[in-house]
Design a protein around this motif. Sequence first.
Motif, PDB file in Angstrom:
ATOM      1  N   ALA A  48       0.828  -1.212   0.000  1.00  0.00           N
ATOM      2  CA  ALA A  48       0.000   0.000   0.000  1.00  0.00           C
ATOM      3  C   ALA A  48       0.862   1.261   0.000  1.00  0.00           C
ATOM      4  N   THR A  49       1.971   1.238   0.749  1.00  0.00           N
ATOM      5  CA  THR A  49       2.868   2.391   0.768  1.00  0.00           C
ATOM      6  C   THR A  49       3.526   2.596  -0.592  1.00  0.00           C
ATOM      7  N   LEU A  50       3.937   1.514  -1.228  1.00  0.00           N
ATOM      8  CA  LEU A  50       4.502   1.618  -2.575  1.00  0.00           C
ATOM      9  C   LEU A  50       3.469   2.178  -3.551  1.00  0.00           C
ATOM     10  N   ALA A  51       2.204   1.834  -3.347  1.00  0.00           N
ATOM     11  CA  ALA A  51       1.152   2.368  -4.213  1.00  0.00           C
ATOM     12  C   ALA A  51       1.046   3.883  -4.067  1.00  0.00           C
ATOM     13  N   ILE A  52       1.167   4.377  -2.851  1.00  0.00           N
ATOM     14  CA  ILE A  52       1.120   5.828  -2.638  1.00  0.00           C
ATOM     15  C   ILE A  52       2.328   6.501  -3.283  1.00  0.00           C
ATOM     16  N   ILE A  53       3.492   5.885  -3.132  1.00  0.00           N
ATOM     17  CA  ILE A  53       4.703   6.447  -3.738  1.00  0.00           C
ATOM     18  C   ILE A  53       4.567   6.509  -5.263  1.00  0.00           C
ATOM     19  N   ALA A  54       3.900   5.509  -5.841  1.00  0.00           N
ATOM     20  CA  ALA A  54       3.765   5.426  -7.299  1.00  0.00           C
ATOM     21  C   ALA A  54       2.492   6.084  -7.815  1.00  0.00           C
ATOM     22  N   ARG A  55       1.887   6.964  -7.019  1.00  0.00           N
ATOM     23  CA  ARG A  55       0.591   7.532  -7.411  1.00  0.00           C
ATOM     24  C   ARG A  55       0.650   8.361  -8.696  1.00  0.00           C
ATOM     25  N   LYS A  56       1.846   8.869  -9.072  1.00  0.00           N
ATOM     26  CA  LYS A  56       1.967   9.633 -10.310  1.00  0.00           C
ATOM     27  C   LYS A  56       2.164   8.734 -11.531  1.00  0.00           C
ATOM     28  N   ASN A  57       2.223   7.439 -11.284  1.00  0.00           N
ATOM     29  CA  ASN A  57       2.286   6.444 -12.353  1.00  0.00           C
ATOM     30  C   ASN A  57       1.010   5.604 -12.256  1.00  0.00           C
ATOM     31  N   PRO A  58      -0.068   6.017 -12.910  1.00  0.00           N
ATOM     32  CA  PRO A  58      -1.380   5.373 -12.695  1.00  0.00           C
ATOM     33  C   PRO A  58      -1.385   3.864 -12.890  1.00  0.00           C
ATOM     34  N   SER A  59      -0.721   3.366 -13.927  1.00  0.00           N
ATOM     35  CA  SER A  59      -0.764   1.925 -14.185  1.00  0.00           C
ATOM     36  C   SER A  59      -0.078   1.144 -13.070  1.00  0.00           C
ATOM     37  N   ALA A  60       1.028   1.668 -12.529  1.00  0.00           N
ATOM     38  CA  ALA A  60       1.709   1.005 -11.410  1.00  0.00           C
ATOM     39  C   ALA A  60       0.914   1.187 -10.123  1.00  0.00           C
ATOM     40  N   HIS A  61       0.385   2.382  -9.908  1.00  0.00           N
ATOM     41  CA  HIS A  61      -0.367   2.697  -8.684  1.00  0.00           C
ATOM     42  C   HIS A  61      -1.563   1.762  -8.510  1.00  0.00           C
ATOM     43  N   LYS A  62      -2.367   1.623  -9.552  1.00  0.00           N
ATOM     44  CA  LYS A  62      -3.583   0.820  -9.418  1.00  0.00           C
ATOM     45  C   LYS A  62      -3.260  -0.656  -9.230  1.00  0.00           C
ATOM     46  N   ARG A  63      -2.156  -1.131  -9.813  1.00  0.00           N
ATOM     47  CA  ARG A  63      -1.799  -2.542  -9.646  1.00  0.00           C
ATOM     48  C   ARG A  63      -1.231  -2.812  -8.258  1.00  0.00           C
ATOM     49  N   LEU A  64      -0.538  -1.869  -7.683  1.00  0.00           N
ATOM     50  CA  LEU A  64      -0.066  -2.032  -6.307  1.00  0.00           C
ATOM     51  C   LEU A  64      -1.234  -1.985  -5.316  1.00  0.00           C
ATOM     52  N   ILE A  65      -2.211  -1.115  -5.571  1.00  0.00           N
ATOM     53  CA  ILE A  65      -3.418  -1.093  -4.744  1.00  0.00           C
ATOM     54  C   ILE A  65      -4.139  -2.430  -4.838  1.00  0.00           C
ATOM     55  N   LEU A  66      -4.228  -2.966  -6.049  1.00  0.00           N
ATOM     56  CA  LEU A  66      -4.870  -4.266  -6.241  1.00  0.00           C
ATOM     57  C   LEU A  66      -4.163  -5.341  -5.428  1.00  0.00           C
ATOM     58  N   LEU A  67      -2.842  -5.390  -5.506  1.00  0.00           N
ATOM     59  CA  LEU A  67      -2.097  -6.419  -4.778  1.00  0.00           C
ATOM     60  C   LEU A  67      -2.247  -6.244  -3.271  1.00  0.00           C
ATOM     61  N   ALA A  68      -2.196  -5.001  -2.791  1.00  0.00           N
ATOM     62  CA  ALA A  68      -2.370  -4.759  -1.355  1.00  0.00           C
ATOM     63  C   ALA A  68      -3.741  -5.233  -0.890  1.00  0.00           C
ATOM     64  N   THR A  69      -4.747  -5.005  -1.716  1.00  0.00           N
ATOM     65  CA  THR A  69      -6.102  -5.407  -1.342  1.00  0.00           C
ATOM     66  C   THR A  69      -6.261  -6.920  -1.357  1.00  0.00           C
ATOM     67  N   THR A  70      -5.586  -7.599  -2.284  1.00  0.00           N
ATOM     68  CA  THR A  70      -5.671  -9.064  -2.287  1.00  0.00           C
ATOM     69  C   THR A  70      -5.142  -9.645  -0.979  1.00  0.00           C
ATOM     70  N   VAL A  71      -4.150  -8.976  -0.392  1.00  0.00           N
ATOM     71  CA  VAL A  71      -3.574  -9.477   0.862  1.00  0.00           C
ATOM     72  C   VAL A  71      -4.621  -9.465   1.972  1.00  0.00           C
TER      73      VAL A  71
END
Length: 271
Positions: A160-183
């Motif tokens: 989730a923290t990596l997703a916030i860091i990557a928020r300016k990269n939408p494709s990476a941000h949304k996939r990190l959010i997805l992975l965090a949520t699967t956990v």
Amino acid sequence: MLPPDAGESMPMELPAEQSRKEPIKPSPRRRFVAYHPQDRNFFLLFLALCWLGVLMGFVPAAELRRTGHADYPAPLILEMHAVAFSSWMILLTAQILLIRARRPLVHMRLGVISVALIPLMTVTAFLSEIYSQTFRVKEPDERAYFAIAIYYVIAFPILATLAIIARKNPSAHKRLILLATTVIVGAAYGRWWSGPLYSLVGDGLLGTLIYSFAAPNLLMLGACAYDWWTRGRLHRVYEIAVPAILLGQIAATLIYHTPGWLPIARFVVGS
């Protein structure tokens, strides 16, 4: 008359010599397309599967608690964890719907909530698990499963923290959010079907991996398959994070099956 060199045979170039002169260049890797028209539907389907796990996993337990038939009382920390977890799911729902409604500015402003929500979820999850472990005494080695809970507590904030860091990269941000949520959704699905899976596959190394992580791994598999179907390749986030997640699951499973872990788990839990 013949030209001066007409009678001379021309030297033939051997294939090996030709390959040395003209090295074969590997074909460039296919560029990852950041957006695909089906993305909107895929993330909506992912959200629906997450809510399915949450409702099937936690609603029966919540109903038992509401009617006074829960296995143990719920202190404030447990209630805080339930509110924080529910808030993440509600926030995720709002964010996906805002993107579908083409409201990216509101999406970005609302996302600030996650900065406070992530540490709250992490701390309350860890303390709630410690509290809950004190009541899990049906089996003598049940507290060893605390290793799996710790994996969830560690994996979620990292992703989730990596997703916030990557928020300016939408494709990476949304996939990190997805992975965090699967956990975190994996824990909800575990309440729903880990019992039947446990009876089916047993408690060996492979069995523990299956009944503990079947749901998040199936969700990750679906996400990877979707990228491959729509882009012909995986996003770099999946190429790095998915193997790391699988290694974390294996490590947690090995710890769970290590005899020396049980006394450590009992010490951490306080019993």
